[in-house]
Design an enzyme around this catalytic site. Structure first.
Site, PDB file in Angstrom:
ATOM      1  CB  CYS A   7      -1.004  -0.051   1.350  1.00  0.00           C
ATOM      2  SG  CYS A   7      -2.121  -1.346   1.324  1.00  0.00           S
ATOM      3  CG  ASN A  41       2.750  -0.529   2.934  1.00  0.00           C
ATOM      4  OD1 ASN A  41       2.374  -1.403   2.596  1.00  0.00           O
ATOM      5  ND2 ASN A  41       4.057  -0.180   2.688  1.00  0.00           N
ATOM      6  NE  ARG A  94      -8.515  -2.262   1.877  1.00  0.00           N
ATOM      7  CZ  ARG A  94      -9.450  -2.715   1.968  1.00  0.00           C
ATOM      8  NH1 ARG A  94     -10.612  -1.967   1.499  1.00  0.00           N
ATOM      9  NH2 ARG A  94      -9.863  -3.813   2.764  1.00  0.00           N
TER      10      ARG A  94
END
Length: 309
Positions: free
Chosen positions: A2, A76, A52
């Site tokens: 991410c 992340n 995302r």
């Protein structure tokens, strides 16, 4: 994978600051094509953005940044033992509304603060605003990247340096040590990047940002120095082999948790071969394997060996 981009300024946010944050977040969209969101806290000068890539709980309810109470997080990575942590938190009365590992992480922090870092098994980098300060945290081995810079306007951070370099107009001016290290090792060790004041957050680090300034940096995990045997090495026992095997099985069990298709990057080396063998034998998991081949050379081509495995 991410993407995270955010900042904590020494002043309140202006509307233009949010626009700048969204623009830089867009530059990280390749890291997270499944969604994008942000949270801003004008009076605190805080902006947190997230791109995302959905792996655990792919629904919209698990989107980020995620807020619970006064806490907001952009995460992340993956918390591999989130199922076990969730069960422990539920026994303490914590309620959940998603099946995501991020909700487990934010609730673990709400319950135990930075003390929860000691029980996390995962690869992660996250930014968490608790209503007063912003916390930046990296996993023990630095698997997930995070870069930070203390600027006159405040502290900026991102998953990739490019977003910060472009925004702040940074120039590549490596020190003699950084240049020598890069030419010798092929990378710059430690926190250096070759850009003035831009730092790579080191593995196992916890940075606290208060009102646009880095006020504390700690290492919550440091590897134990290896024990070098003196004299002739002792033979490995069957018991020790079994211990390693069980550890590998337990480790892979939690890493195979996913709500999306998976594959094994099989190079035919020791590590990926063990992973493939354990996945097939212990979990009867039919996971496709991907191998990279190089036409016209046998020096770096492991495709034949990987196929045999």
């Amino acid at each position: 994978m991410c993407g995270i981009f955010g900042f904590s300024l020494v002043r309140e946010l202006h509307e233009s600051d949010v626009g700048i944050g969204l623009k830089q977040l867009d530059s990280l969209s390749h890291r997270g094509p499944d969604g994008q969101g942000h949270a801003s806290f004008d009076e605190h000068g805080v902006f947190i953005g997230h791109c995302r890539l959905s792996i655990i709980d792919t629904s919209e309810r698990a989107s980020q940044p995620m807020s619970r109470g006064r806490f907001t997080i952009a995460h992340n990575g993956e918390i591999y033992n989130f199922v076990e942590l969730r069960e422990s938190l539920e026994k303490k009365g914590v309620k959940f509304t998603t099946d995501s590992d991020t909700e487990v992480l934010i609730n673990a922090w709400r319950k135990d603060g930075s003390g929860c870092l000691a029980v996390l098994d995962g690869m992660f980098a996250f930014a968490l605003f608790d209503g007063e300060v912003t916390n930046l945290v990296t996993d023990p081995f630095g698997e997930k990247p995070l870069y930070v810079i203390q600027h006159d306007e405040g502290v900026y951070y991102a998953s990739e340096p490019a977003a910060l370099i472009k925004l702040l107009g940074l120039r590549f001016k490596p020190t003699e040590f950084e240049l020598a290290a890069f030419l010798t090792l092929g990378f710059i060790p430690g926190s250096g990047t070759g850009f003035n004041r831009l730092q790579r957050v080191e593995p196992g680090s916890h940075i606290v940002i208060t009102e646009g300034k880095i006020t504390r940096t700690t290492r919550y995990w440091i590897p134990v120095d290896p024990v070098v045997p003196s004299g002739k090495p002792k033979p490995v026992s069957e018991f020790q082999i079994d211990m390693v095997n069980e550890a590998l099985i337990d480790s892979l069990k939690v890493r195979l948790r996913s709500d999306v298709p998976m594959s094994i990057f099989l190079s035919s080396g020791v590590d990926s071969t063990l992973i493939a063998a354990i996945a097939a034998k212990e979990f009867a998991t039919d996971i496709p394997a991907i191998t990279v081949g190089f036409a016209g050379t046998s020096v770096h081509d492991e495709s034949e060996s990987a196929s045999a495995i």
